[in-house]
Scaffold this motif. Structure first.
Motif, PDB file in Angstrom:
ATOM      1  N   GLY A  79      -3.517  25.202  -9.955  1.00  0.00           N
ATOM      2  CA  GLY A  79      -4.907  24.922 -10.318  1.00  0.00           C
ATOM      3  C   GLY A  79      -5.078  24.172 -11.614  1.00  0.00           C
ATOM      4  N   ILE A  80      -4.144  23.254 -11.920  1.00  0.00           N
ATOM      5  CA  ILE A  80      -4.331  22.560 -13.208  1.00  0.00           C
ATOM      6  C   ILE A  80      -4.644  21.074 -13.057  1.00  0.00           C
ATOM      7  CG2 ILE A  80      -2.728  24.187 -14.294  1.00  0.00           C
ATOM      8  CD1 ILE A  80      -1.033  21.657 -14.883  1.00  0.00           C
ATOM      9  N   TYR A  81      -4.282  20.462 -11.921  1.00  0.00           N
ATOM     10  CA  TYR A  81      -4.413  18.998 -11.854  1.00  0.00           C
ATOM     11  C   TYR A  81      -5.848  18.526 -11.692  1.00  0.00           C
ATOM     12  CZ  TYR A  81       0.475  18.812 -12.483  1.00  0.00           C
ATOM     13  OH  TYR A  81       1.714  18.954 -13.054  1.00  0.00           O
ATOM     14  N   ILE A  82      -6.761  19.420 -11.312  1.00  0.00           N
ATOM     15  CA  ILE A  82      -8.179  19.016 -11.284  1.00  0.00           C
ATOM     16  C   ILE A  82      -8.704  18.764 -12.709  1.00  0.00           C
ATOM     17  CG2 ILE A  82      -8.825  20.026  -9.059  1.00  0.00           C
ATOM     18  CD1 ILE A  82      -9.960  22.438 -10.600  1.00  0.00           C
ATOM     19  N   TYR A  83      -7.952  19.199 -13.730  1.00  0.00           N
ATOM     20  CA  TYR A  83      -8.404  19.018 -15.115  1.00  0.00           C
ATOM     21  C   TYR A  83      -7.755  17.802 -15.782  1.00  0.00           C
ATOM     22  CZ  TYR A  83     -10.054  23.622 -14.012  1.00  0.00           C
ATOM     23  OH  TYR A  83     -10.679  24.673 -13.374  1.00  0.00           O
ATOM     24  N   LEU A  84      -6.958  17.051 -15.011  1.00  0.00           N
ATOM     25  CA  LEU A  84      -6.281  15.880 -15.578  1.00  0.00           C
ATOM     26  C   LEU A  84      -6.810  14.605 -14.918  1.00  0.00           C
ATOM     27  CD1 LEU A  84      -4.295  18.159 -16.544  1.00  0.00           C
ATOM     28  CD2 LEU A  84      -2.447  16.537 -16.147  1.00  0.00           C
TER      29      LEU A  84
END
Ligand SMILES: C[S@@+](CC[C@H](N)C(=O)[O-])C[C@H]1O[C@@H](n2cnc3c(N)ncnc32)[C@H](O)[C@@H]1O
Length: 252
Positions: free
Chosen positions: A146-151
């Protein structure tokens, strides 16, 4: 602050700003005691049980896929409060969690201070290396939940390069991300009633996400060997535009 939801048309790709995303996660860290560790990173603040149900379902489905081995060195990219720390550090020889939020890393360190094979670093997913993490050897298993939506796009490309450079010969990398079901969707400086904060995120198609990650990972020998929807139970997916999905890449 401007508040709007952009459903990208043509090739327009609005950017999100890291300072705003970091501010959001520092607020989540400050509320982690009040919300509970799982809600702090899986959200669903106004729902009494959904975050915990997702946490259980994700671990049940991903543990066999992670295929942990006792000697594995694990890197958890964007580890948040360390939701995966206990389960992975008990199954593997070494666990390292990195996250760009000092508040979340502080929470993770305090929660896992008793574990001797665990380390945490404040670092960004698109700017780390074995030496910046103070790591002696490459990682066998890399988990990114769940981290690539923030990049932004080019930051995902850089993150793929960091992962490829930090991974060992037969490493596996597992990604769990919310995927856009129709078109790319950017949420920019949008006040979320549920989270009581401004929110920024970019939801991409499976193909777009994989092509960004693969730019450096594919030439480094990583291949997509499996991908599937994250939850069997449709009640765990409460959005119509996005759906949680996971991907397994293996280096050979
Ligand atoms: C939805 S939470 C998931 C946390 C954890 N992976 C989990 O599944 O419990 C997203 C995490 O990504 C982290 N994050 C966002 N952007 C980041 C970046 N550029 N570098 C490192 N971590 C980042 C946030 O601080 C947060 O901990």
């Amino acid at each position: 602050m401007t508040k709007h939801i952009t459903r990208d048309q043509s090739d327009a790709k609005p950017r999100i700003h890291r300072d705003n995303t970091l501010k959001f996660f520092e607020q989540r860290a400050a509320r982690a005691q009040e919300l509970g560790a799982i809600k702090a990173v899986l959200y669903q603040d106004k729902h009494p049980t959904l975050a915990e149900a997702r946490d259980r379902a994700e671990k049940e489905a991903l543990l066999p896929v992670l295929d942990t081995r006792p000697g594995d060195r694990v890197l958890d990219v964007g580890c948040g409060v360390g939701r995966w720390t206990s389960i992975l550090s008990e199954r593997c020889s070494y666990y390292h969690g990195l996250d760009f939020s000092p508040g979340l890393i502080d929470y993770a360190r305090r929660s896992h201070a008793h574990r001797t094979n665990v380390q945490f670093s404040v670092a960004s997913a698109d700017d780390f290396s074995l030496s910046s993490l103070g790591s002696q050897a490459p990682f066998d298993l890399i988990l990114c939940c769940g981290i690539y939506i923030y990049l932004n796009d080019e930051e995902i490309v850089s993150s793929g390069r960091c992962i490829a450079d930090a991974a060992g010969h037969n490493a596996r990398a597992i990604f769990r991300e919310p995927i856009a079901l129709k078109q790319r969707l950017t949420i920019k400086d949008h006040y979320s009633e549920e989270l009581e904060a401004d929110y920024n995120a970019i939801y991409r198609s499976k193909e777009d996400l994989m092509s960004l990650l693969s730019l450096h990972m594919a030439p480094a020998g990583f291949k997509l060997i499996h991908d599937a929807p994250m939850y069997d139970d449709p009640a765990l997916n409460n959005r119509t535009d996005t759906k949680q999905h996971f991907f397994v890449l293996e280096r050979s």
